[in-house]
Design a protein around this motif. Structure first.
Motif, PDB file in Angstrom:
ATOM      1  N   GLY A 111       1.223  -1.358   0.090  1.00  0.00           N
ATOM      2  CA  GLY A 111       0.201   0.022  -0.049  1.00  0.00           C
ATOM      3  C   GLY A 111       1.193   0.785   0.015  1.00  0.00           C
ATOM      4  O   GLY A 111       0.593   2.398  -0.607  1.00  0.00           O
ATOM      5  N   ALA A 112       1.762   1.310   0.954  1.00  0.00           N
ATOM      6  CA  ALA A 112       3.015   2.291   1.142  1.00  0.00           C
ATOM      7  C   ALA A 112       3.181   2.713  -0.590  1.00  0.00           C
ATOM      8  O   ALA A 112       3.373   3.896  -0.728  1.00  0.00           O
ATOM      9  N   ARG A 113       3.860   1.385  -1.510  1.00  0.00           N
ATOM     10  CA  ARG A 113       4.036   1.662  -2.762  1.00  0.00           C
ATOM     11  C   ARG A 113       3.066   1.844  -3.784  1.00  0.00           C
ATOM     12  O   ARG A 113       3.165   2.963  -4.659  1.00  0.00           O
ATOM     13  N   GLN A 114       1.829   1.116  -3.633  1.00  0.00           N
ATOM     14  CA  GLN A 114       1.477   2.112  -4.439  1.00  0.00           C
ATOM     15  C   GLN A 114       0.692   3.558  -3.916  1.00  0.00           C
ATOM     16  O   GLN A 114       1.095   4.807  -5.281  1.00  0.00           O
ATOM     17  N   VAL A 115       0.289   3.858  -2.973  1.00  0.00           N
ATOM     18  CA  VAL A 115       0.614   6.055  -2.346  1.00  0.00           C
ATOM     19  C   VAL A 115       1.531   6.361  -3.112  1.00  0.00           C
ATOM     20  O   VAL A 115       1.684   7.751  -2.948  1.00  0.00           O
ATOM     21  N   ARG A 116       2.699   5.814  -2.797  1.00  0.00           N
ATOM     22  CA  ARG A 116       4.185   6.355  -3.654  1.00  0.00           C
ATOM     23  C   ARG A 116       4.106   7.193  -4.958  1.00  0.00           C
ATOM     24  O   ARG A 116       4.486   7.679  -5.120  1.00  0.00           O
ATOM     25  N   ALA A 117       3.684   5.878  -6.105  1.00  0.00           N
ATOM     26  CA  ALA A 117       3.348   6.180  -6.953  1.00  0.00           C
ATOM     27  C   ALA A 117       1.947   7.042  -7.062  1.00  0.00           C
ATOM     28  O   ALA A 117       2.025   8.189  -8.347  1.00  0.00           O
ATOM     29  N   ALA A 118       1.146   6.768  -7.010  1.00  0.00           N
ATOM     30  CA  ALA A 118      -0.083   7.949  -6.904  1.00  0.00           C
ATOM     31  C   ALA A 118       0.365   9.151  -6.484  1.00  0.00           C
ATOM     32  O   ALA A 118      -0.376  10.498  -6.955  1.00  0.00           O
ATOM     33  N   MET A 119       1.023   9.380  -4.998  1.00  0.00           N
ATOM     34  CA  MET A 119       0.675  10.723  -4.618  1.00  0.00           C
ATOM     35  C   MET A 119       2.320  10.940  -3.893  1.00  0.00           C
ATOM     36  O   MET A 119       2.235  10.803  -2.792  1.00  0.00           O
ATOM     37  N   PRO A 120       3.446  11.423  -5.016  1.00  0.00           N
ATOM     38  CA  PRO A 120       5.064  11.211  -4.365  1.00  0.00           C
ATOM     39  C   PRO A 120       5.170  12.477  -3.635  1.00  0.00           C
ATOM     40  O   PRO A 120       5.843  12.158  -2.252  1.00  0.00           O
ATOM     41  N   GLN A 121       4.238  13.314  -3.187  1.00  0.00           N
ATOM     42  CA  GLN A 121       4.803  13.796  -2.048  1.00  0.00           C
ATOM     43  C   GLN A 121       4.766  13.868  -0.956  1.00  0.00           C
ATOM     44  O   GLN A 121       4.685  14.002   0.438  1.00  0.00           O
ATOM     45  N   ALA A 122       3.674  12.517  -0.477  1.00  0.00           N
ATOM     46  CA  ALA A 122       3.447  12.106   0.679  1.00  0.00           C
ATOM     47  C   ALA A 122       5.304  11.691   0.958  1.00  0.00           C
ATOM     48  O   ALA A 122       6.073  11.054   1.070  1.00  0.00           O
ATOM     49  N   ARG A 123       4.787  11.752   2.356  1.00  0.00           N
ATOM     50  CA  ARG A 123       6.409  10.787   3.194  1.00  0.00           C
ATOM     51  C   ARG A 123       5.631   9.757   3.718  1.00  0.00           C
ATOM     52  O   ARG A 123       4.891   9.684   4.604  1.00  0.00           O
ATOM     53  N   LEU A 124       6.656   8.957   3.483  1.00  0.00           N
ATOM     54  CA  LEU A 124       6.908   6.651   4.392  1.00  0.00           C
ATOM     55  C   LEU A 124       7.012   7.214   5.084  1.00  0.00           C
ATOM     56  O   LEU A 124       8.443   7.384   5.557  1.00  0.00           O
ATOM     57  N   VAL A 125       6.891   6.475   6.294  1.00  0.00           N
ATOM     58  CA  VAL A 125       7.608   6.320   7.810  1.00  0.00           C
ATOM     59  C   VAL A 125       7.215   4.915   8.179  1.00  0.00           C
ATOM     60  O   VAL A 125       6.310   4.343   7.790  1.00  0.00           O
ATOM     61  N   PHE A 126       8.522   4.287   8.159  1.00  0.00           N
ATOM     62  CA  PHE A 126       8.593   3.074   8.287  1.00  0.00           C
ATOM     63  C   PHE A 126       8.831   2.606   9.785  1.00  0.00           C
ATOM     64  O   PHE A 126      10.151   3.215  10.304  1.00  0.00           O
ATOM     65  N   ILE A 127       8.054   2.218  10.608  1.00  0.00           N
ATOM     66  CA  ILE A 127       7.716   1.701  12.220  1.00  0.00           C
ATOM     67  C   ILE A 127       9.335   0.096  12.235  1.00  0.00           C
ATOM     68  O   ILE A 127       8.346  -0.463  11.647  1.00  0.00           O
ATOM     69  N   ALA A 128       9.950   0.577  12.547  1.00  0.00           N
ATOM     70  CA  ALA A 128      10.900  -1.346  12.647  1.00  0.00           C
ATOM     71  C   ALA A 128      11.223  -1.956  14.178  1.00  0.00           C
ATOM     72  O   ALA A 128      10.703  -1.066  15.368  1.00  0.00           O
ATOM     73  N   PRO A 129      11.413  -3.547  14.440  1.00  0.00           N
ATOM     74  CA  PRO A 129      11.031  -3.711  15.705  1.00  0.00           C
ATOM     75  C   PRO A 129      12.625  -3.912  16.130  1.00  0.00           C
ATOM     76  O   PRO A 129      13.703  -3.030  15.111  1.00  0.00           O
ATOM     77  N   PRO A 130      13.179  -3.310  17.318  1.00  0.00           N
ATOM     78  CA  PRO A 130      14.337  -3.369  17.725  1.00  0.00           C
ATOM     79  C   PRO A 130      15.605  -4.544  16.932  1.00  0.00           C
ATOM     80  O   PRO A 130      16.509  -3.759  17.105  1.00  0.00           O
ATOM     81  N   SER A 131      14.735  -5.406  16.843  1.00  0.00           N
ATOM     82  CA  SER A 131      15.128  -6.426  16.604  1.00  0.00           C
ATOM     83  C   SER A 131      14.369  -7.228  15.803  1.00  0.00           C
ATOM     84  O   SER A 131      13.426  -7.628  15.864  1.00  0.00           O
ATOM     85  N   TRP A 132      14.926  -9.045  15.630  1.00  0.00           N
ATOM     86  CA  TRP A 132      13.693  -9.947  14.604  1.00  0.00           C
ATOM     87  C   TRP A 132      13.475 -10.275  16.041  1.00  0.00           C
ATOM     88  O   TRP A 132      11.967 -10.852  15.951  1.00  0.00           O
TER      89      TRP A 132
END
Length: 191
Positions: A111-132
């Motif tokens: 979904g984030a990739r689709q939004v980036r393609a449709a609305m390149p001005q969107a800011r994308l933020v990735f929430i990552a875990p501290p570890s696997w």
């Protein structure tokens, strides 16, 4: 580029792997900023205990989801974990943006990739875990998925973690308060 140098974007997409705590961080963000618009996604999966239709998700049938997609009413959508579809209804987001107000989407990698393609001005933020290991522990501790579903979700999480560099910002969720503080900074929100 530091966060302070980046002007606030009107549309911010928050994504990350299963069980990373995206929903928990967004819930805390909404607690701190109750007027902030966070889109409610539609999904074909059944509600989990405590989830309410229209609040946590719009729970729809496969036929309803097909209609939303076919009629162009979805900003983005994807089959997640190979089992259920999730998507963002376009109208509420567009209405907010047209009014000059910020909008936040909490969605998956596709979904984030689709939004980036449709609305390149969107800011994308990735929430990552501290570890696997912590991600696995959170997923198991949640207790909402059977072992086969957990395995599917962890396979998807590996792919999602490998794509973190596609995002404008990466926030490690080692503490909900700290992750929310960082997200506030990215969004240009003050407390």
């Amino acid at each position: 580029m530091t966060v302070a140098q980046v002007p606030p974007a009107r549309l911010t997409v928050i994504a990350g792997p299963t069980a990373v705590g995206k929903g928990t961080v967004v819930t805390e963000l909404r607690r701190r900023h109750p007027d902030l618009f966070v889109s409610v996604s539609a999904t074909t999966r059944p509600p989990r205990p405590g989830e309410r239709d229209g609040v946590h998700y719009h729970f729809v049938s496969d036929a309803e989801f097909d209609h939303l997609v076919a009629s162009g009413q979805m900003l983005e959508w994807a089959l997640v974990h190979g089992t259920h579809r999730y998507g963002t209804p376009r109208r509420p987001v567009q209405e907010r943006l047209d009014a000059g107000e910020p909008a936040v989407l909490e969605i998956d990698l596709d979904g984030a990739r689709q939004v980036r393609a449709a609305m390149p001005q969107a800011r994308l933020v990735f929430i990552a875990p501290p570890s696997w290991e912590e991600l696995v522990a959170r997923l198991i501790g949640r207790g909402t998925e059977a072992p086969a579903e957990r395995a599917r979700r962890l396979d998807t999480a590996r792919v999602e973690l490998a794509a973190a560099d596609e995002f404008d910002h990466i926030i490690v969720n080692d503490s909900v308060a700290r992750a929310t503080d960082q997200l506030e900074e990215v969004l240009g929100l003050s407390r």
